[in-house]
Design a protein around this motif. Structure first.
Motif, PDB file in Angstrom:
ATOM      1  N   HIS A  54       0.830  -1.211   0.000  1.00  0.00           N
ATOM      2  CA  HIS A  54       0.000   0.000   0.000  1.00  0.00           C
ATOM      3  C   HIS A  54       0.861   1.256   0.000  1.00  0.00           C
ATOM      4  O   HIS A  54       0.549   2.242  -0.673  1.00  0.00           O
ATOM      5  N   CYS A  55       1.950   1.215   0.771  1.00  0.00           N
ATOM      6  CA  CYS A  55       2.817   2.392   0.875  1.00  0.00           C
ATOM      7  C   CYS A  55       3.660   2.596  -0.383  1.00  0.00           C
ATOM      8  O   CYS A  55       3.749   3.701  -0.918  1.00  0.00           O
ATOM      9  N   ASP A  56       4.296   1.516  -0.826  1.00  0.00           N
ATOM     10  CA  ASP A  56       5.350   1.648  -1.828  1.00  0.00           C
ATOM     11  C   ASP A  56       4.919   1.292  -3.243  1.00  0.00           C
ATOM     12  O   ASP A  56       5.656   1.557  -4.200  1.00  0.00           O
ATOM     13  N   GLY A  57       3.738   0.696  -3.385  1.00  0.00           N
ATOM     14  CA  GLY A  57       3.275   0.300  -4.710  1.00  0.00           C
ATOM     15  C   GLY A  57       3.305   1.410  -5.746  1.00  0.00           C
ATOM     16  O   GLY A  57       3.779   1.203  -6.878  1.00  0.00           O
ATOM     17  N   PRO A  58       2.821   2.632  -5.417  1.00  0.00           N
ATOM     18  CA  PRO A  58       2.811   3.704  -6.425  1.00  0.00           C
ATOM     19  C   PRO A  58       4.186   4.067  -6.969  1.00  0.00           C
ATOM     20  O   PRO A  58       4.292   4.627  -8.067  1.00  0.00           O
ATOM     21  N   LEU A  59       5.244   3.755  -6.236  1.00  0.00           N
ATOM     22  CA  LEU A  59       6.588   4.070  -6.715  1.00  0.00           C
ATOM     23  C   LEU A  59       7.039   3.123  -7.823  1.00  0.00           C
ATOM     24  O   LEU A  59       8.063   3.352  -8.459  1.00  0.00           O
ATOM     25  N   LEU A 119      -1.295  -4.590  -6.390  1.00  0.00           N
ATOM     26  CA  LEU A 119      -0.174  -4.086  -7.176  1.00  0.00           C
ATOM     27  C   LEU A 119      -0.414  -4.226  -8.673  1.00  0.00           C
ATOM     28  O   LEU A 119       0.047  -3.390  -9.463  1.00  0.00           O
ATOM     29  N   ALA A 120      -1.150  -5.256  -9.075  1.00  0.00           N
ATOM     30  CA  ALA A 120      -1.410  -5.469 -10.502  1.00  0.00           C
ATOM     31  C   ALA A 120      -2.175  -4.311 -11.122  1.00  0.00           C
ATOM     32  O   ALA A 120      -2.119  -4.097 -12.335  1.00  0.00           O
ATOM     33  N   LYS A 121      -2.883  -3.545 -10.296  1.00  0.00           N
ATOM     34  CA  LYS A 121      -3.638  -2.388 -10.792  1.00  0.00           C
ATOM     35  C   LYS A 121      -2.737  -1.181 -11.016  1.00  0.00           C
ATOM     36  O   LYS A 121      -3.167  -0.201 -11.627  1.00  0.00           O
ATOM     37  N   ILE A 122      -1.502  -1.254 -10.500  1.00  0.00           N
ATOM     38  CA  ILE A 122      -0.589  -0.108 -10.549  1.00  0.00           C
ATOM     39  C   ILE A 122       0.614  -0.380 -11.429  1.00  0.00           C
ATOM     40  O   ILE A 122       0.987   0.444 -12.274  1.00  0.00           O
ATOM     41  N   VAL A 123       1.235  -1.537 -11.239  1.00  0.00           N
ATOM     42  CA  VAL A 123       2.508  -1.828 -11.891  1.00  0.00           C
ATOM     43  C   VAL A 123       2.277  -2.403 -13.283  1.00  0.00           C
ATOM     44  O   VAL A 123       1.148  -2.681 -13.682  1.00  0.00           O
ATOM     45  N   GLY A 124       3.380  -2.592 -14.007  1.00  0.00           N
ATOM     46  CA  GLY A 124       3.257  -3.158 -15.347  1.00  0.00           C
ATOM     47  C   GLY A 124       2.991  -4.649 -15.331  1.00  0.00           C
ATOM     48  O   GLY A 124       2.159  -5.150 -16.093  1.00  0.00           O
ATOM     49  N   HIS A 125       3.700  -5.375 -14.462  1.00  0.00           N
ATOM     50  CA  HIS A 125       3.545  -6.832 -14.429  1.00  0.00           C
ATOM     51  C   HIS A 125       3.909  -7.359 -13.052  1.00  0.00           C
ATOM     52  O   HIS A 125       4.826  -6.852 -12.392  1.00  0.00           O
ATOM     53  N   VAL A 126       3.153  -8.373 -12.587  1.00  0.00           N
ATOM     54  CA  VAL A 126       3.388  -9.003 -11.291  1.00  0.00           C
ATOM     55  C   VAL A 126       3.709 -10.481 -11.500  1.00  0.00           C
ATOM     56  O   VAL A 126       2.988 -11.181 -12.230  1.00  0.00           O
ATOM     57  N   THR A 127       4.772 -10.947 -10.862  1.00  0.00           N
ATOM     58  CA  THR A 127       5.049 -12.382 -10.781  1.00  0.00           C
ATOM     59  C   THR A 127       4.889 -12.795  -9.323  1.00  0.00           C
ATOM     60  O   THR A 127       5.627 -12.308  -8.453  1.00  0.00           O
ATOM     61  N   LEU A 128       3.908 -13.650  -9.050  1.00  0.00           N
ATOM     62  CA  LEU A 128       3.704 -14.154  -7.697  1.00  0.00           C
ATOM     63  C   LEU A 128       4.506 -15.442  -7.536  1.00  0.00           C
ATOM     64  O   LEU A 128       4.373 -16.374  -8.342  1.00  0.00           O
ATOM     65  N   ILE A 129       5.317 -15.502  -6.492  1.00  0.00           N
ATOM     66  CA  ILE A 129       6.196 -16.648  -6.274  1.00  0.00           C
ATOM     67  C   ILE A 129       5.820 -17.329  -4.961  1.00  0.00           C
ATOM     68  O   ILE A 129       5.860 -16.701  -3.887  1.00  0.00           O
TER      69      ILE A 129
END
Length: 526
Positions: free
Chosen positions: A347-352, A374-384
């Motif tokens: 929540h804090c750092d996602g927008p960066l 995060l998927a709504k903000i960043v380009g791509h998410v890999t969940l591990i």
């Protein structure tokens, strides 16, 4: 910029102004500057003692000063629009500039006013960061109380190039006189303690001078607060010593599984718990980190808790509720790149990380929820996920799998965080089924793999701990030492949930009550 409800609310607050204030904007021709002009014009129209001008010459555009008309040396600057979580910070800045007194202990305000030196703070925040307002408001208050303190508060999304240049990959990020000062949440008292070198010794002396409590709770989260409320209502002198009141609640956003409360947020719940603590005459000693436990030699004697900085507190009974913290991966590169791409608060750092490639480590509810957000903000998410399948609730898994910019890796062991010396560039992982090692190019890694109990300080106390470092308790919250009880995420009780912690805290308090009425105090405790 402000809807009707916000304008009405702000107008009510501005009625508390005691003297005129000035808003001075530095603008360019961009859309953000147009929004800033609109916002300041609307604010100025709400009260005769607020004026707005647009002839500022600061290099950051858009930005605007809030200053006291009678004392222009006291000012705070917002670079970017302080909306979202920071709207309250804007309101408080306006009120404090206009002479409205802050709700802060007089001795702490006096400490701020007496700080010696020149302190130019720059602090980066994001509009979705729920930890940032505390830092923004603390620096704002310092700037209005001491003319040798200035505060420039920068919305990272509006100054992306500057954020990149200074390597800011986690907020709140605070700089002092051009140098890094602190990454993460800080309260006013913490900031002052870091600047006032004589404060620690004075605080330790004050702590040690307090008379013994009948019940001392170590920890200010849900378990600790529940314990303290119960024992205080039984008529026992009760204190809470907390490293950070609220504990994990301060880092928790939406809470939807607390019975009787359809929805709340962690910081709001922490505030409500604080009000209840005050209402029950519980003495709160905040910002106190327990360092060593010295158990009583005899039943009815005094237990002693030693704190960082040299102070100590004594009590006839103790309730340990120190909670837990985010678990680290423990792989090469994690520590080196913390706050340089390795993060723990989406929540804090996602927008960066807007538009960038990131990984989320962990397939439980926390990890999957973080990946969805995060998927709504960043380009791509890999969940591990280390396990062969995700462990999150089915509804969360379905939501995650429906998102087009998410990949899911199971039976995947993260082995190293990679970087270029200044920030994260990727990570290595091993397929646990085949043994094959692979590498992913990334700009960020969000770690969501559970919790570790805050019990290191107890290891030489004689208190029994589990193999995972948890405090071993029985069904009544008793520990292995008489007169010492424990509750919450630091214990062996399963299911680390807010409602469970509250119940266990209440149980531990009732057990402490039973102990106290059956054991007469020794003369030293009378």
């Amino acid at each position: 910029m402000l809807d009707t409800a916000m304008q009405t609310q702000l107008k009510t607050y501005l009625a508390n102004l005691r003297e005129p204030i000035e808003l001075v904007a530095s603008l360019d021709d961009g859309p953000k500057s147009a929004q800033t002009r609109e916002l300041l014009t609307e604010i100025a129209a709400l009260h005769d003692d607020v004026s707005a001008s647009f002839d500022g010459d600061d290099a950051r555009r858009p930005s605007f000063l809030i200053r006291r008309a009678s004392d222009p040396a006291k000012w705070v600057r917002f670079a970017g629009l302080p909306m979202g979580h920071e709207f309250t910070s804007l309101v408080l800045a306006l009120l404090w500039a206009g002479g409205h007194p802050p709700k802060v202990a007089p001795e702490l305000l006096e400490q701020v006013r007496n700080l010696e030196g020149d302190f130019a703070f720059e602090m980066y925040f994001s509009l979705s960061c729920h930890n940032c307002p505390d830092v923004v408001q603390a620096l704002t208050l310092m700037a209005f109380e001491n003319p040798r303190v200035t505060a420039t508060l920068i919305e990272g999304g509006a100054y992306q190039a500057e954020v990149e240049e200074r390597g800011v990959l986690a907020v709140p990020a605070t700089f002092l006189n051009g140098e890094p000062f602190w990454n993460g949440k800080l309260e006013l008292a913490e900031i002052v303690a870091r600047l006032d070198t004589g404060a620690a010794a004075a605080a330790a002396e004050k702590l040690s001078a307090r008379p013994p409590f009948e019940v001392l709770v170590i920890g200010g989260g849900p378990a600790g607060v529940a314990s303290a409320i119960y024992t205080a209502r039984k008529g026992f002198s009760t204190g809470i010593a907390a490293e950070r009141f609220g504990g994990q609640l301060n880092d928790t956003l939406g809470i939807e599984n607390l019975p009787g409360t359809a929805y709340t947020e962690g910081p709001r719940l922490a505030g409500e718990l604080k009000a209840q603590v005050d209402a029950n005459a519980v003495e709160l000693i905040n910002l106190s980190e327990a360092e060593r436990l010295e158990p009583a030699a005899d039943s009815g004697g005094l237990h002693t808790v030693h704190f960082a900085g040299g102070g100590r507190l004594q009590a006839r009974s103790l309730i340990l509720a120190t909670g837990a913290r985010w678990r680290n991966l423990g792989v090469p590169g994690e520590a080196e790149y913390r706050n340089k791409g390795v993060a723990y608060c989406p929540h804090c750092d996602g927008p960066l990380f807007k538009g960038k490639r990131i990984a989320v480590i962990g397939g439980g509810n926390s990890g999957v929820e973080a990946a969805i957000d995060l998927a709504k903000i960043v380009g791509h998410v890999t969940l591990i996920e280390f396990d062969s399948q995700l462990r999150a609730d089915a509804v969360l898994q379905a939501k995650l799998q429906s998102m087009g910019n998410v990949d899911i890796l199971t039976s995947a062991q993260t082995t190293e965080v990679l970087g270029d010396g200044t920030r994260v560039s990727g990570l290595k992982w091993k397929n646990r089924s085949t043994g094959e090692e692979q590498q992913i190019a990334l700009e960020g890694v969000f770690v969501q793999i559970g919790l570790v109990p805050n019990t290191e300080w107890l290891k030489d106390s004689g208190l029994k701990l589990s193999q995972h470092g948890e405090i071993v308790t029985d069904e009544e919250g008793r520990t292995s030492l008489p007169g010492i009880f424990a509750a919450g995420d630091a214990t062996t009780v399963p299911y680390k949930q807010i409602v469970v912690a509250m119940g266990e805290g209440s149980k531990a308090a009732l057990s402490a009550f039973d102990y106290l009425i059956r054991n007469e105090p020794l003369a030293q405790a009378a």
